[in-house]
Design an enzyme around this catalytic site. Sequence first.
Site, PDB file in Angstrom:
ATOM      1  N   GLU A  39      13.328  -9.895  -7.428  1.00  8.35           N
ATOM      2  CA  GLU A  39      12.503  -9.155  -6.439  1.00  8.35           C
ATOM      3  C   GLU A  39      11.197  -8.968  -7.326  1.00  8.35           C
ATOM      4  O   GLU A  39      11.062  -8.624  -8.450  1.00  8.35           O
ATOM      5  CB  GLU A  39      13.160  -7.607  -6.211  1.00  8.35           C
ATOM      6  CG  GLU A  39      12.097  -6.613  -5.715  1.00  8.35           C
ATOM      7  CD  GLU A  39      11.297  -7.349  -4.330  1.00  8.35           C
ATOM      8  OE1 GLU A  39      10.076  -6.973  -4.345  1.00  8.35           O
ATOM      9  OE2 GLU A  39      11.966  -7.839  -3.563  1.00  8.35           O
ATOM     10  N   ASP A  54       8.792 -13.652  -9.567  1.00  5.52           N
ATOM     11  CA  ASP A  54       8.436 -14.686  -8.301  1.00  5.52           C
ATOM     12  C   ASP A  54       9.540 -15.514  -8.280  1.00  5.52           C
ATOM     13  O   ASP A  54      10.151 -16.262  -9.070  1.00  5.52           O
ATOM     14  CB  ASP A  54       7.263 -15.136  -8.577  1.00  5.52           C
ATOM     15  CG  ASP A  54       7.124 -16.455  -7.526  1.00  5.52           C
ATOM     16  OD1 ASP A  54       6.647 -16.129  -6.183  1.00  5.52           O
ATOM     17  OD2 ASP A  54       7.248 -17.571  -7.759  1.00  5.52           O
ATOM     18  N   GLY A  55      10.061 -15.838  -6.858  1.00  8.32           N
ATOM     19  CA  GLY A  55      11.352 -16.536  -6.751  1.00  8.32           C
ATOM     20  C   GLY A  55      11.129 -17.794  -7.222  1.00  8.32           C
ATOM     21  O   GLY A  55      12.030 -18.345  -7.711  1.00  8.32           O
ATOM     22  N   ASP A  60      14.545 -14.490   1.181  1.00  9.23           N
ATOM     23  CA  ASP A  60      14.181 -13.528   2.212  1.00  9.23           C
ATOM     24  C   ASP A  60      12.888 -12.970   1.718  1.00  9.23           C
ATOM     25  O   ASP A  60      12.678 -12.074   1.296  1.00  9.23           O
ATOM     26  CB  ASP A  60      15.304 -12.527   1.956  1.00  9.23           C
ATOM     27  CG  ASP A  60      15.082 -11.485   3.194  1.00  9.23           C
ATOM     28  OD1 ASP A  60      14.208 -11.798   4.170  1.00  9.23           O
ATOM     29  OD2 ASP A  60      15.628 -10.318   3.150  1.00  9.23           O
ATOM     30  N   ASN A  95       0.905  -1.294  -0.007  1.00  8.40           N
ATOM     31  CA  ASN A  95       0.036   0.114   0.079  1.00  8.40           C
ATOM     32  C   ASN A  95       0.825   1.223   0.116  1.00  8.40           C
ATOM     33  O   ASN A  95       0.628   2.204  -0.684  1.00  8.40           O
ATOM     34  CB  ASN A  95      -0.793   0.031   1.227  1.00  8.40           C
ATOM     35  CG  ASN A  95      -2.017  -1.038   1.127  1.00  8.40           C
ATOM     36  OD1 ASN A  95      -2.539  -1.306   0.145  1.00  8.40           O
ATOM     37  ND2 ASN A  95      -2.408  -1.528   2.326  1.00  8.40           N
TER      38      ASN A  95
END
Length: 243
Positions: free
Chosen positions: A91, A116-117, A134, A8
């Site tokens: 990221e 997406d990882g 992380d 947000n």
Amino acid sequence: YEGESVYNYLQVKESDRSVILSTNVLFGVQSIYMKNQGLTGMYYDYAMAAPLMVEGKAPRDCRVLILGMGTGTYATQCRKYFGDMDIRGVEIDEKITALSREYFHLPEDVPVTTYDGRAYLQAVDQKYDVIMVDAYQDITIPFQMSSTEFFAMVRDHLKEDGVMVVNMNMQSGEEGSINQYLTDTISSVFDTVYTVNVTGSTNRELFASSNGRIKEVLAENTGELSDPELRAMMERVSENLQE
């Protein structure tokens, strides 16, 4: 910071000592840049033990992948203390990556992929000496990055004697806790798993490898460190690792 984001809001705060990133999660600091070039006092310091756990390789020669790059604090700290490491990040939010270049001094030669990882691992076949996970925000854990299948995928993208480090945001050791679930899941994939609580924080770092000697390797490599502040930090990590 204006612009669309998975959060947000994203707020950058600067002081004489540091620059920090806050997002709309329960605990306020998600990334930090230290202007004095010192340790952060956060979990990133503990996570720097991972390259020192890789047997037979100097930390600066390690190839590192960071899933959940944020503004690149871990990459910046590793470069600062270990030298010109080969580091790349993933990221999901390109707005945070933009902040990393503008405010957090992430080196331009550290590439960051907006993805997406888990999907990234599925798309590449490279292997790494260290993979940092992380991607967990407070008690919010992406299901696609917390399963046996995901951690098996991470293991398969590690080189021999490679190390995974996971930042777990809550220190709870209670029966049925998220930490217990994650630790049990990871232990079903990796032969060797250690955790250490981050002093003065809610964070817990987990280190996993197929090499059963990672604790001994950390102790050996810590003795070779020339920076006294980093050496003291790594001694603290080594002494407090729990199998």
